[in-house]
Each structure stands twice: as C-alpha cells, then as structure tokens.
Motif scaffolding. Structure first.
Motif, PDB file in Angstrom:
ATOM      1  N   ALA A 206      34.467  34.417  31.613  1.00 43.16           N
ATOM      2  CA  ALA A 206      33.844  33.458  32.444  1.00 43.16           C
ATOM      3  C   ALA A 206      32.918  34.345  33.613  1.00 43.16           C
ATOM      4  O   ALA A 206      31.933  33.676  34.237  1.00 43.16           O
ATOM      5  CB  ALA A 206      35.007  32.800  33.489  1.00 43.16           C
ATOM      6  N   ALA A 207      33.188  35.699  33.625  1.00 45.78           N
ATOM      7  CA  ALA A 207      32.413  36.436  34.713  1.00 45.78           C
ATOM      8  C   ALA A 207      31.202  37.037  34.268  1.00 45.78           C
ATOM      9  O   ALA A 207      30.607  37.621  35.097  1.00 45.78           O
ATOM     10  CB  ALA A 207      33.291  37.396  35.462  1.00 45.78           C
ATOM     11  N   PHE A 226      25.592  42.990  35.012  1.00 47.28           N
ATOM     12  CA  PHE A 226      26.274  41.354  34.056  1.00 47.28           C
ATOM     13  C   PHE A 226      27.798  41.169  34.590  1.00 47.28           C
ATOM     14  O   PHE A 226      28.214  39.998  34.028  1.00 47.28           O
ATOM     15  CB  PHE A 226      25.946  41.697  32.684  1.00 47.28           C
ATOM     16  CG  PHE A 226      26.480  42.881  31.990  1.00 47.28           C
ATOM     17  CD1 PHE A 226      27.938  42.702  31.561  1.00 47.28           C
ATOM     18  CD2 PHE A 226      25.804  43.928  31.659  1.00 47.28           C
ATOM     19  CE1 PHE A 226      28.249  43.975  30.952  1.00 47.28           C
ATOM     20  CE2 PHE A 226      26.239  45.114  31.067  1.00 47.28           C
ATOM     21  CZ  PHE A 226      27.528  45.027  30.734  1.00 47.28           C
ATOM     22  N   HIS A 227      28.311  41.923  35.284  1.00 47.55           N
ATOM     23  CA  HIS A 227      29.706  41.518  35.804  1.00 47.55           C
ATOM     24  C   HIS A 227      29.730  40.807  36.932  1.00 47.55           C
ATOM     25  O   HIS A 227      29.327  41.253  38.150  1.00 47.55           O
ATOM     26  CB  HIS A 227      30.682  42.757  35.731  1.00 47.55           C
ATOM     27  CG  HIS A 227      31.256  43.121  34.606  1.00 47.55           C
ATOM     28  ND1 HIS A 227      32.357  44.215  34.576  1.00 47.55           N
ATOM     29  CD2 HIS A 227      31.406  42.657  33.209  1.00 47.55           C
ATOM     30  CE1 HIS A 227      32.660  44.390  33.433  1.00 47.55           C
ATOM     31  NE2 HIS A 227      32.154  43.591  32.680  1.00 47.55           N
ATOM     32  N   ASP A 228      30.288  39.518  37.036  1.00 50.64           N
ATOM     33  CA  ASP A 228      30.503  38.770  38.294  1.00 50.64           C
ATOM     34  C   ASP A 228      29.314  38.761  39.132  1.00 50.64           C
ATOM     35  O   ASP A 228      29.164  39.092  40.239  1.00 50.64           O
ATOM     36  CB  ASP A 228      31.483  39.732  39.060  1.00 50.64           C
ATOM     37  CG  ASP A 228      32.070  38.958  40.130  1.00 50.64           C
ATOM     38  OD1 ASP A 228      32.270  37.682  40.293  1.00 50.64           O
ATOM     39  OD2 ASP A 228      32.517  39.684  41.107  1.00 50.64           O
ATOM     40  N   LEU A 229      28.240  38.444  38.772  1.00 52.78           N
ATOM     41  CA  LEU A 229      26.803  38.188  39.693  1.00 52.78           C
ATOM     42  C   LEU A 229      27.200  37.019  40.234  1.00 52.78           C
ATOM     43  O   LEU A 229      27.611  36.010  39.793  1.00 52.78           O
ATOM     44  CB  LEU A 229      25.740  37.883  38.667  1.00 52.78           C
ATOM     45  CG  LEU A 229      24.814  39.386  38.265  1.00 52.78           C
ATOM     46  CD1 LEU A 229      25.760  40.289  37.819  1.00 52.78           C
ATOM     47  CD2 LEU A 229      23.490  38.972  37.765  1.00 52.78           C
ATOM     48  N   GLY A 254      39.471  29.870  34.091  1.00 46.06           N
ATOM     49  CA  GLY A 254      38.895  30.729  33.781  1.00 46.06           C
ATOM     50  C   GLY A 254      39.456  32.192  33.374  1.00 46.06           C
ATOM     51  O   GLY A 254      40.474  32.287  33.715  1.00 46.06           O
ATOM     52  N   GLU A 255      39.064  32.778  32.333  1.00 41.84           N
ATOM     53  CA  GLU A 255      39.223  33.890  31.899  1.00 41.84           C
ATOM     54  C   GLU A 255      38.341  35.079  32.765  1.00 41.84           C
ATOM     55  O   GLU A 255      37.217  34.997  32.421  1.00 41.84           O
ATOM     56  CB  GLU A 255      39.014  34.153  30.397  1.00 41.84           C
ATOM     57  CG  GLU A 255      39.694  35.484  29.915  1.00 41.84           C
ATOM     58  CD  GLU A 255      39.017  36.372  28.764  1.00 41.84           C
ATOM     59  OE1 GLU A 255      39.805  37.101  28.155  1.00 41.84           O
ATOM     60  OE2 GLU A 255      37.860  35.893  28.325  1.00 41.84           O
ATOM     61  N   VAL A 256      38.842  35.557  33.683  1.00 44.68           N
ATOM     62  CA  VAL A 256      38.247  36.433  34.630  1.00 44.68           C
ATOM     63  C   VAL A 256      38.973  37.886  34.652  1.00 44.68           C
ATOM     64  O   VAL A 256      40.000  37.814  35.181  1.00 44.68           O
ATOM     65  CB  VAL A 256      38.369  35.726  36.082  1.00 44.68           C
ATOM     66  CG1 VAL A 256      37.442  36.774  37.018  1.00 44.68           C
ATOM     67  CG2 VAL A 256      37.685  34.304  35.981  1.00 44.68           C
ATOM     68  N   TRP A 257      38.432  38.706  34.066  1.00 37.15           N
ATOM     69  CA  TRP A 257      39.152  40.129  34.015  1.00 37.15           C
ATOM     70  C   TRP A 257      38.476  40.920  35.058  1.00 37.15           C
ATOM     71  O   TRP A 257      37.120  41.164  35.107  1.00 37.15           O
ATOM     72  CB  TRP A 257      38.860  40.740  32.827  1.00 37.15           C
ATOM     73  CG  TRP A 257      39.798  40.723  31.532  1.00 37.15           C
ATOM     74  CD1 TRP A 257      39.348  39.749  30.577  1.00 37.15           C
ATOM     75  CD2 TRP A 257      40.878  40.946  31.022  1.00 37.15           C
ATOM     76  NE1 TRP A 257      40.097  39.475  29.626  1.00 37.15           N
ATOM     77  CE2 TRP A 257      41.278  40.415  29.728  1.00 37.15           C
ATOM     78  CE3 TRP A 257      41.759  41.861  31.735  1.00 37.15           C
ATOM     79  CZ2 TRP A 257      42.353  40.703  29.083  1.00 37.15           C
ATOM     80  CZ3 TRP A 257      42.894  42.221  30.861  1.00 37.15           C
ATOM     81  CH2 TRP A 257      43.383  41.747  29.767  1.00 37.15           C
ATOM     82  N   MET A 258      39.140  41.129  36.346  1.00 37.45           N
ATOM     83  CA  MET A 258      38.348  41.551  37.453  1.00 37.45           C
ATOM     84  C   MET A 258      39.507  42.357  38.305  1.00 37.45           C
ATOM     85  O   MET A 258      40.452  41.762  38.923  1.00 37.45           O
ATOM     86  CB  MET A 258      37.997  40.591  38.295  1.00 37.45           C
ATOM     87  CG  MET A 258      36.970  41.184  39.262  1.00 37.45           C
ATOM     88  SD  MET A 258      35.512  40.290  39.459  1.00 37.45           S
ATOM     89  CE  MET A 258      35.428  38.623  38.391  1.00 37.45           C
ATOM     90  N   PRO A 259      39.236  43.588  38.461  1.00 37.05           N
ATOM     91  CA  PRO A 259      40.543  44.498  39.330  1.00 37.05           C
ATOM     92  C   PRO A 259      40.207  43.987  40.689  1.00 37.05           C
ATOM     93  O   PRO A 259      41.228  44.197  41.327  1.00 37.05           O
ATOM     94  CB  PRO A 259      39.918  45.895  39.056  1.00 37.05           C
ATOM     95  CG  PRO A 259      38.569  45.874  38.502  1.00 37.05           C
ATOM     96  CD  PRO A 259      38.293  44.513  37.863  1.00 37.05           C
TER      97      PRO A 259
END
Ligand code: GLC
Length: 524
Positions: A206-207, A226-229, A254-259
């Motif tokens: 999703a991100a 392209f990550h998390d704009l 959402g599938e949001v892989w985010m540290p």
C-alpha cells in the motif's frame, strides 16, 4: 449485520486463506474455491470473524497471483466468479466476513492495459505505466539504479527501445498513480467487490503506489522516490469515500511495511484506512524486553489516532513462526530464510502456542495465517527445482516453504488436500498436524486456537494495562480481572493470585508457569 458488529475490524480474528494451498476439490494439485467451500466448516469451528482471501483473479501466476490480469474475474485454476459469489454468501451465512486482496501498485504484463501500452507508443494506456527512455548515448542504460523489492533491477527494455518500471518482477509493471484513469479504475474495482458483498479490502504494497516523477536515485537523507510518498494518502482518502458510501461497515486494510511507526500511523487517520498490518511484532526477536517495547510502540502509535492495532505472527511472505521461534536467531528477515541454521521444532511449537495466547489477547485485531492453527512449520526441504517463488531466482530466498498445502486428514501426504500431487510437497511428519488428528485432542494446537478464539470473544475487557511480574515476564490485564501471563524467563515462575486459569498454552507445574508458556486467567 447488527449495530454491535459495526467497526468489526477493530477486534476481529481474521484468517488468511492462501487459495492455492487451502484445499483442492478438482484434483489438479492446486487449491480452489470449491475446496474452500467444502472446508468452510473448519473456519466456522475455529470461530474466526473474517477471511482474507489472497488473490484469486486471472493471472499468469508470475508472482503466485499478485500479478493480476483482470480484477473482475476469477482464475480458472480457482474456479469461477459465480463460485466466488457463492462462497461470499456461504461465508456470510456462517457468520464470517470476506476480505479480498487488491493489488494496486502493479498489474500483470498480460493485463489488456499493458498489452495495449506495448503495442503502440501512441496508445492512451502508455501513460498508465512508467515508460521512460534509457540513459546513456544509445539509451541502453536503465533510467535509474533503483533496486527491486525482490532484489535485482527495476526496469525492462521493450522492443521499441524504451524502458518500463517494475518494482517487483518484469511481469508486474508498476501503474502510474498520477493518472486519473488509474485512480478511477481502482475505485470502480472496489465497487465491483463491495457490490458483491465483500466486507473489506486488503491493499497490497500500500505504501509504494506513488513515485517521484523526477526519478531521483535512492540516497540517504533525501526523500525516497517510491516509498511512502505523501501523495499516496490522497488515493486512500478517495478509497475511504468509496467504502463509506456503503454504509460504513466495509473496511480498508493496508499492507504497510514501515519501520517508522509514526509514518505508518498516517495511513490510519480517520479519513484513510481502517486498519493496517503491523509487522513490528512479527519481526521482533523472542525477547521479553523487545516484545514489550514492540507492543508499547504499537499501542501508543495507534492510540494517538484512535485506530485499532493489528497483530500478525505469520503470513504467506515470511518464515512460519514455529520455525522462527525454534532457531537461535528468532527475528524475521528474508536473509535468514533457508540459511540452514538448526531448528528446534519442539521449542518453536511451545513458543508458538504461547505467542497465540499473546496475540489473541492484545487489544486490536488478530490475523491468523492458514496452517498456523495447525502448528505447521516452514518446509525447508523443498527441492529448489520445485520452487515457484520469483524471489528465489532474484534474491536467493524462497517464500514457498510457508505456502505448502494444508494437511487435513490421513497418515500420508497429500493428507486429504488433493487427490493428485500437491503443487508443493508436504513434510511426512505433518501426519500429526492434520486437522483430523488434532480435532478433539485438548493438547493440540488446533484445540488451543479454538478455545482461545471462543474465550477471547467472551472474556476480554476493553482496557489494557501491564502487570509487573518482573522483566522476563510479559503480563497484562484486559478489563478488571482478565490477565495474560507469558513466562519468557528460563525458569518456572509463580502465577499471580487468581480465581481461575482459563487456558494454558502448555502444562502447568502446580501453580507455577513453566518457561515459554502463557496462561489466560481471572485474577482474584
Ligand atoms: C506483497 C505480497 C507479496 C507479493 C508482493 C507483490 O508484499 O504480500 O506476496 O509478492 O506484494 O505484489
């Protein structure tokens, strides 16, 4: 459904069905919708609130269905749209909601849009993707040096000399989310499934949707291209308007892989997604301090915006947690998948049982990946020539070991999954882990999950507070007298004063709780 069911996603138990590996009814070795319908009783008896269905759309299966050629139909390997509709109806009749998986970042290179885009530079579909000239004198260098999510490069050259972007495999061209037609198409796809009664949408990757059109390189200390704009949030605000137009009980997850948990929480603002997968605990080592920090971090970030937390131990992309928790290094990363380190399955199983009680009693929604309720471990013995995961060729890691077909009945593979040869081999040792072998055995993983899910619905209070039983024990209350206590020290501990033990993940030693064991209890 009734009023009390509204906002069901806040504390639901959601079961991920990976359709090619759940149950095969037509005897081709691959799971299908008829198999899921035939074994819907398993999910009803387990007591789950919802099914999340991994992609079942027509697909060349370059990435196991995450390369979608048509979002409004079903791949013949899984069945037909009519069967999907029947499954939605039957699940609802069994009190189970349905969540479908939408993959907006990319589509299949076999999707009509991409075919049209390849055919002519003048086609309007050309702008739905990221076609760019190459660098260098002859344009034969890729437009950027971006690395793909599966490793490897992210551009492929077409016969006309231009390049197109794909963050995953070349068979998954990235869509251009700056284009209004792309946005309109996905809003229409959401409506297509909501109109068929689905209760929620799982949003893949999703991100990643938005890209910086200047295509800068990925450099430290500069915004990621392209990550998390920030612009991605506008997309989800529009999706939220679509889901809200269905009366407010359709969830976007959402599938949001985010540290960065604060950036993660941005996706959950009141006018965006209803929930997002939280992978913090999944990546965390089996360590009381780190796990307590992870729970605190998660709860705090969600509380700040009034969103429900989610708890995930496994899914179709990661090493199964029985295996992770049985290794010396208990964290998850693709790098330690198939690294050949020894696995103590007994220890991993004991911890997985305790982790089930933990994740099913923390505040928020709990996700179960099919087979985790059977205590399945990663099949690390699949011959590499049978690997199907595109990650294998690129990164040298394979996610196939967690995607092996479920064992249902009998003493030998294919354990009632199919009458043919299953698409991936099942370990012979799974004869003790079939649903049939575990049913009625009070010590089995399956009965532990069944009891826990039943009790969860009846017992958990809304409030959460830690109980201090020392630094090696994770203990907390839900409501005024319900407690979960997980002993992560190396020695038995005394249980706190209590009226009853409701459920234990393993045998107790009198009034003492052995290591790597959890209990649910009513405190006195
Ligand atoms: C998500 C899916 C994964 C897939 C990828 C590309 O991470 O969970 O299975 O390979 O997106 O769609």
């Amino acid at each position: 459904m009734s009023d009390k069911d509204s906002q069901w996603w806040r504390d639901a138990v959601i079961y991920q069905v990976y359709p090619r590996s759940y149950a095969d009814a037509n005897g081709d070795g691959v799971g299908d919708i008829a198999g899921i319908r035939a074994r819907l009783g398993h999910l009803r008896d387990l007591g789950v609130d919802a099914i999340w269905m991994s992609p079942w759309y027509p697909s060349p299966m370059a990435d196991a269905g995450y390369d979608v050629a048509d979002f409004r139909d079903i791949d013949p390997v899984f069945g037909s749209l009519a069967e999907a509709e029947a499954l939605i109806e039957e699940a609802h009749a069994a009190g189970i909601r349905m969540i479908v998986d939408i993959v907006p970042n990319h589509i299949s290179s076999e999707h009509p849009w991409f075919k049209a885009a390849l055919k002519s530079k003048e086609a309007k579909e050309r702008d739905y993707f990221w076609f760019r000239p190459g660098r260098g004198e002859n344009g034969d260098e890729m437009p950027t040096d971006w690395r793909g999510e599966f490793g490897g490069t992210t551009w492929t050259r077409t016969p006309d000399g231009s390049w197109y972007l794909h963050l995953f495999t070349p068979e998954q061209p990235d869509l251009n989310w700056d284009h209004p037609d792309v946005r309109a198409e996905f809003e229409s796809i959401l409506r297509f499934w909501f109109d068929r009664g689905v209760d929620g949408i799982r949003i893949d990757s999703a991100a990643l949707l938005l890209k910086d059109p200047e295509l800068p390189e990925v450099l430290e200390d500069t915004p990621h291209p392209f990550h998390d704009l920030d612009g991605v949030h506008e997309v989800y605000r529009a999706w939220r308007r679509v889901s809200d137009s269905y009366g407010g009980d359709r969830a976007l997850i959402g599938e949001v892989w985010m540290p960065d948990i604060e950036r993660f929480a941005n996706y959950l603002r009141p006018d965006e997604l209803h929930a997002a997968f939280n992978f913090d605990l999944l990546g965390c080592a089996w360590d009381p301090e780190l796990m307590r920090e992870s729970v605190d971090r998660t709860l705090l970030a969600h509380k700040a915006i009034g969103a429900p937390a989610t708890w995930v131990l496994s899914n179709h992309d990661v090493t199964r947690h029985v295996t992770r928790y049985g290794r010396e290094n208990t964290t998850f990363s693709f790098e330690n998948n198939l690294d050949g380190t020894p696995v103590d399955l007994e220890l991993g199983t004991r911890r997985a049982r305790a982790a089930a009680l933990l994740s099913l009693s923390l505040p928020g929604a709990a996700y179960i990946y099919q087979g985790e309720e059977l205590g399945l471990w990663e099949n690390e013995n699949i011959p590499p020539e049978q690997f199907q995961d595109p990650m294998w060729g690129r990164r040298g890691h394979s996610r196939d070991g967690c995607r092996v077909p479920l064992p249902w009945t009998g003493d030998e593979a294919p354990f009632g999954f199919t009458t043919a040869t299953p698409w991936l081999p099942q370990p012979a040792e799974w004869k003790d882990r079939t649903a049939q072998a575990q049913t009625g055995d009070p010590n089995s993983m399956l009965e532990l999950y069944r009891s826990a899910i039943k009790l969860r619905h009846a017992s958990l209070g809304p409030e959460f507070s830690w109980l201090d039983l020392g630094s090696s024990v994770l203990a907390f209350c839900r409501g005024h007298d319900f407690a979960c206590v997980l002993n992560m020290s190396g020695a038995p501990i005394a249980l706190p004063p209590h009226r009853t033990v409701l459920l234990a993940s393993g045998p107790l030693d009198g009034d003492r709780l052995p290591p790597d064991t959890a209990v649910w209890m009513r405190l006195s």
